[in-house]
Design a protein around this motif. Structure first.
Motif, PDB file in Angstrom:
ATOM      1  N   VAL A 168       6.680 -10.553  22.875  1.00 18.67           N
ATOM      2  CA  VAL A 168       7.539 -11.456  22.103  1.00 18.67           C
ATOM      3  C   VAL A 168       6.772 -12.711  21.677  1.00 18.67           C
ATOM      4  O   VAL A 168       6.903 -13.198  20.551  1.00 18.67           O
ATOM      5  N   LEU A 169       5.922 -13.232  22.571  1.00 22.69           N
ATOM      6  CA  LEU A 169       5.216 -14.484  22.287  1.00 22.69           C
ATOM      7  C   LEU A 169       3.995 -14.311  21.393  1.00 22.69           C
ATOM      8  O   LEU A 169       3.681 -15.205  20.584  1.00 22.69           O
ATOM      9  N   LEU A 170       3.293 -13.171  21.506  1.00 25.72           N
ATOM     10  CA  LEU A 170       1.977 -13.059  20.889  1.00 25.72           C
ATOM     11  C   LEU A 170       1.874 -12.077  19.735  1.00 25.72           C
ATOM     12  O   LEU A 170       0.868 -12.082  19.018  1.00 25.72           O
ATOM     13  N   GLN A 171       2.876 -11.209  19.535  1.00 22.21           N
ATOM     14  CA  GLN A 171       2.712 -10.159  18.543  1.00 22.21           C
ATOM     15  C   GLN A 171       2.470 -10.697  17.143  1.00 22.21           C
ATOM     16  O   GLN A 171       1.622 -10.188  16.401  1.00 22.21           O
ATOM     17  N   LEU A 172       3.179 -11.744  16.749  1.00 21.44           N
ATOM     18  CA  LEU A 172       2.972 -12.319  15.421  1.00 21.44           C
ATOM     19  C   LEU A 172       1.562 -12.893  15.265  1.00 21.44           C
ATOM     20  O   LEU A 172       0.939 -12.752  14.209  1.00 21.44           O
ATOM     21  N   GLN A 173       1.056 -13.541  16.306  1.00 21.87           N
ATOM     22  CA  GLN A 173      -0.290 -14.112  16.238  1.00 21.87           C
ATOM     23  C   GLN A 173      -1.343 -13.022  16.107  1.00 21.87           C
ATOM     24  O   GLN A 173      -2.319 -13.170  15.375  1.00 21.87           O
ATOM     25  N   VAL A 174      -1.155 -11.927  16.830  1.00 25.35           N
ATOM     26  CA  VAL A 174      -2.111 -10.826  16.742  1.00 25.35           C
ATOM     27  C   VAL A 174      -2.074 -10.200  15.353  1.00 25.35           C
ATOM     28  O   VAL A 174      -3.115  -9.918  14.749  1.00 25.35           O
ATOM     29  N   SER A 175      -0.875  -9.999  14.822  1.00 31.62           N
ATOM     30  CA  SER A 175      -0.754  -9.360  13.509  1.00 31.62           C
ATOM     31  C   SER A 175      -1.381 -10.204  12.412  1.00 31.62           C
ATOM     32  O   SER A 175      -1.881  -9.688  11.412  1.00 31.62           O
ATOM     33  N   ALA A 176      -1.357 -11.534  12.590  1.00 32.07           N
ATOM     34  CA  ALA A 176      -1.946 -12.420  11.586  1.00 32.07           C
ATOM     35  C   ALA A 176      -3.452 -12.226  11.477  1.00 32.07           C
ATOM     36  O   ALA A 176      -4.062 -12.553  10.455  1.00 32.07           O
ATOM     37  N   ARG A 177      -4.056 -11.687  12.525  1.00 29.85           N
ATOM     38  CA  ARG A 177      -5.500 -11.451  12.527  1.00 29.85           C
ATOM     39  C   ARG A 177      -5.861 -10.030  12.102  1.00 29.85           C
ATOM     40  O   ARG A 177      -7.040  -9.673  12.041  1.00 29.85           O
ATOM     41  N   VAL A 178      -4.850  -9.203  11.864  1.00 28.27           N
ATOM     42  CA  VAL A 178      -5.093  -7.811  11.459  1.00 28.27           C
ATOM     43  C   VAL A 178      -4.269  -7.552  10.200  1.00 28.27           C
ATOM     44  O   VAL A 178      -3.230  -6.915  10.231  1.00 28.27           O
ATOM     45  N   GLU A 179      -4.777  -8.078   9.067  1.00 29.35           N
ATOM     46  CA  GLU A 179      -4.021  -7.997   7.816  1.00 29.35           C
ATOM     47  C   GLU A 179      -4.598  -6.984   6.842  1.00 29.35           C
ATOM     48  O   GLU A 179      -3.945  -6.634   5.866  1.00 29.35           O
ATOM     49  N   THR A 180      -5.830  -6.539   7.065  1.00 27.97           N
ATOM     50  CA  THR A 180      -6.453  -5.583   6.151  1.00 27.97           C
ATOM     51  C   THR A 180      -6.810  -4.310   6.904  1.00 27.97           C
ATOM     52  O   THR A 180      -6.847  -4.285   8.142  1.00 27.97           O
ATOM     53  N   ALA A 181      -7.107  -3.272   6.135  1.00 30.99           N
ATOM     54  CA  ALA A 181      -7.460  -1.994   6.751  1.00 30.99           C
ATOM     55  C   ALA A 181      -8.755  -2.106   7.557  1.00 30.99           C
ATOM     56  O   ALA A 181      -8.882  -1.505   8.634  1.00 30.99           O
ATOM     57  N   ARG A 182      -9.712  -2.866   7.067  1.00 29.37           N
ATOM     58  CA  ARG A 182     -10.986  -2.999   7.795  1.00 29.37           C
ATOM     59  C   ARG A 182     -10.793  -3.798   9.088  1.00 29.37           C
ATOM     60  O   ARG A 182     -11.428  -3.505  10.105  1.00 29.37           O
TER      61      ARG A 182
END
Length: 412
Positions: free
Chosen positions: A259-273
Motif C-alpha cells: 500500500v505504501l510503496l507500490q506507486l513509488q515503484v511503478s513510477a520508476r518502471v514506466e517503459t518496457a526497457r
C-alpha cells in the motif's frame, strides 16, 4: 474500476479464509478430498486466462467481465446447496475458471481505459487489491469465530454479493469503442510493422515462440507469492525456533509495504526497457530472500524471527517489482492488433505458479533443507537474467521493424 477491484478482492479474501474450513466442517470432506478439490480448481484456473483473452478479441471486454462476475455469483450460490463431492468438484472448478478469467478481463479492461498510464493503474490496482484482501480476511475472522453453519453460509453470501456489486460497477463504467485492446490508428507502415512481423496473420500467441518463451520464463517470476504465503510460514513451523505467533505478521508486512510503496515503484518502471531491467532486480530480491530462509534455522528464537521478517520484506520487494514489470512486458511484447489473446496467454504464468509453486516448495525445496532454498534463489536469479536478455532482444527487434520503411503499394 479500483473500487470494483477492492470489493472483488474483499469478497475473494472472505472466501479464501473460509473455504477450507467450510469444506471440512460444514460439507464434511476429509483432507484428501479438500486437497483434490483445491488442486482441480487450480488446474481449471489455468485455462481461464487464455480463454478470456481469446474471447476478448471477439467481444466487448466489459460484457465479458460482467459475465465472469455473474458466473462466479451463480457458482458460489450453488455451493450453498451442493454437497455431493463430484458436483462440488465441478462447481469449484468453474468458480476458479471464472475467477482467473475475470482477473485477466479486469486487467484488459483497465489497460484499455488507462492507456499509457497502465503502470500507474497497476500500482493503484495492487494497493486496492491488498487492502481488499485484508478487509475480506478481517470479515472472515468474525464469521470463523462464530463457527456455525449459518456463519459460514453468510460468508459465502457476502462473497457472492461482492460479485453482484462489482458487476454493477463495471456496467456503469464506459468502455472505449471496439473489442480487445485499444489499437493506435493504422499508419502506412502497419502492414509491415512490428505487429505483423511478430505475429503473422492467423498465427496467434500459441505459435509465437518468442512470446511463449516470455510466458514460460515469467512463471518462476511469480514464485514470491508461494514463498510468502506458504514457504515462509511452513519453514518457520518446521525448521526454526521462531514463535508461531509471528506468522500473521508476514501478511501485515506485505500489505502495509504494498500500500505504501507500490506507486513509488511503478513510477520508476514506466517503459518496457525499465520493466526488463526490473526483472533482474526481482531475481536479486528473491535470491536474498531465499538466502535468509536458508540461514534462519541456525539463528535461535530472535535470530530466526529477524531473518524471517526480513525474508518477508524481500519477498514483498520482489512482488512490488514483479507486479509492474510482468504486465508491462506482457503488453509491450505482444502485437498491437492481437493483444487481448496474447495477454490471456500471459496470464497463465500466474495460474501455473499458483498450482505448481506450492508443490515445488513443499515437495522439493523444503525437503532439501537450506540447500533447497539456496538452489531456488540461484535458479530464479539466473532465470531473471535470461528473461531480461530475451525481453530486450524482442524489444530491439520490434523497434527495428518500426523503423523499417513501408513497402510501396503495387499499382497496375
Amino acid at each position: 474500476m479500483l473500487l470494483a477491484q477492492l470489493l472483488d478482492r474483499a469478497g475473494t479474501g472472505v472466501w479464501a479464509a473460509a473455504c477450507v474450513l467450510y469444506f471440512t466442517f460444514v460439507i464434511g470432506l476429509d483432507a484428501g478430498q479438500v486437497g483434490l478439490l483445491l488442486g482441480a480448481s487450480g488446474v481449471a484456473g489455468i485455462a481461464g486466462s487464455p480463454l478470456a483473452g481469446h474471447l476478448a478479441d471477439r467481444f466487448p471486454v466489459r460484457s465479458l467481465l460482467i459475465g465472469a462476475h455473474l458466473l462466479r455469483l451463480g457458482t458460489l450460490c450453488l455451493m450453498l446447496v451442493v454437497t455431493d463431492f463430484a458436483l462440488l468438484l465441478l462447481v469449484v472448478a468453474v468458480t476458479h475458471l471464472g475467477d482467473r478469467g475475470a482477473k485477466t478481463l479486469e486487467m484488459l479492461f483497465a489497460t484499455r481505459v488507462a492507456g499509457d498510464r497502465r503502470a500507474t493503474y497497476q500500482a493503484l490496482s495492487r494497493s486496492s487489491a491488498n487492502a481488499g484482501y485484508a478487509l475480506g480476511a478481517g470479515l472472515a475472522a468474525i464469521g470463523l469465530a462464530v463457527g456455525t453453519r449459518g456463519a459460514y453460509q453468510v460468508l459465502i453470501l457476502a462473497d457472492a454479493l461482492s460479485f453482484l456489486v462489482v458487476a454493477a460497477l463495471v456496467w456503469r463504467t464506459k468502455e472505449p469503442r471496439g473489442h480487445g485492446l485499444v489499437v493506435p490508428p493504422a499508419g502506412p507502415a502497419d502492414a509491415t510493422g512490428p505487429a505483423a512481423a511478430a505475429a503473422p496473420a492467423g498465427r496467434g500467441p500459441w505459435r509465437d515462440r518468442g512470446y511463449l518463451r516470455f510466458v514460460l520464463l515469467d512463471i518462476p517470476m511469480h514464485l514470491d507469492d508461494s514463498i510468502l504465503g506458504i514457504g515462509i510460514p511452513l519453514w518457520l513451523v518446521g525448521r526454526t525456533e521462531a514463535p508461531h505467533e509471528l506468522i500473521p505478521a508476514f501478511l501485515v508486512v506485505n500489505t502495509v509495504l504494498v500500500v505504501l510503496l507500490q506507486l513509488q515503484v511503478s513510477a520508476r518502471v514506466e517503459t518496457a526497457r525499465q520493466a526488463a531491467g526490473a526483472v533482474a532486480l526481482y531475481g536479486v530480491a528473491t535470491f536474498a530472500c531465499c538466502a535468509l530462509l536458508a540461514g534462519a534455522g541456525a539463528g535461535g528464537v530472535w535470530g530466526a524471527s529477524a531473518a524471517l521478517l526480513a525474508a518477508a520484506v524481500l519477498a514483498t520487494a520482489a512482488e512490488l517489482v514483479r507486479s509492474v514489470s510482468s504486465w508491462e512486458l506482457a503488453v509491450r511484447l505482444a502485437p498491437k492488433e492481437a493483444r487481448a489473446s496474447y495477454l490471456g496467454v500471459a496470464g497463465m504464468a500466474q495460474s501455473v505458479q499458483k498450482s505448481a509453486g506450492p508443490l515445488l516448495l513443499t515437495g522439493v525445496v523444503m525437503a532439501a533443507g537450506p540447500a533447497g532454498w539456496l538452489a531456488l534463489g540461484t535458479a530464479v536469479a539466473g532465470l531473471s537474467l535470461v528473461q531480461r536478455r530475451s525481453s530486450l532482444r524482442r524489444l530491439d527487434r520490434l523497434e527495428r521493424l518500426e523503423r523499417t520503411p513501408p513497402v510501396p503499394a503495387a499499382f497496375g
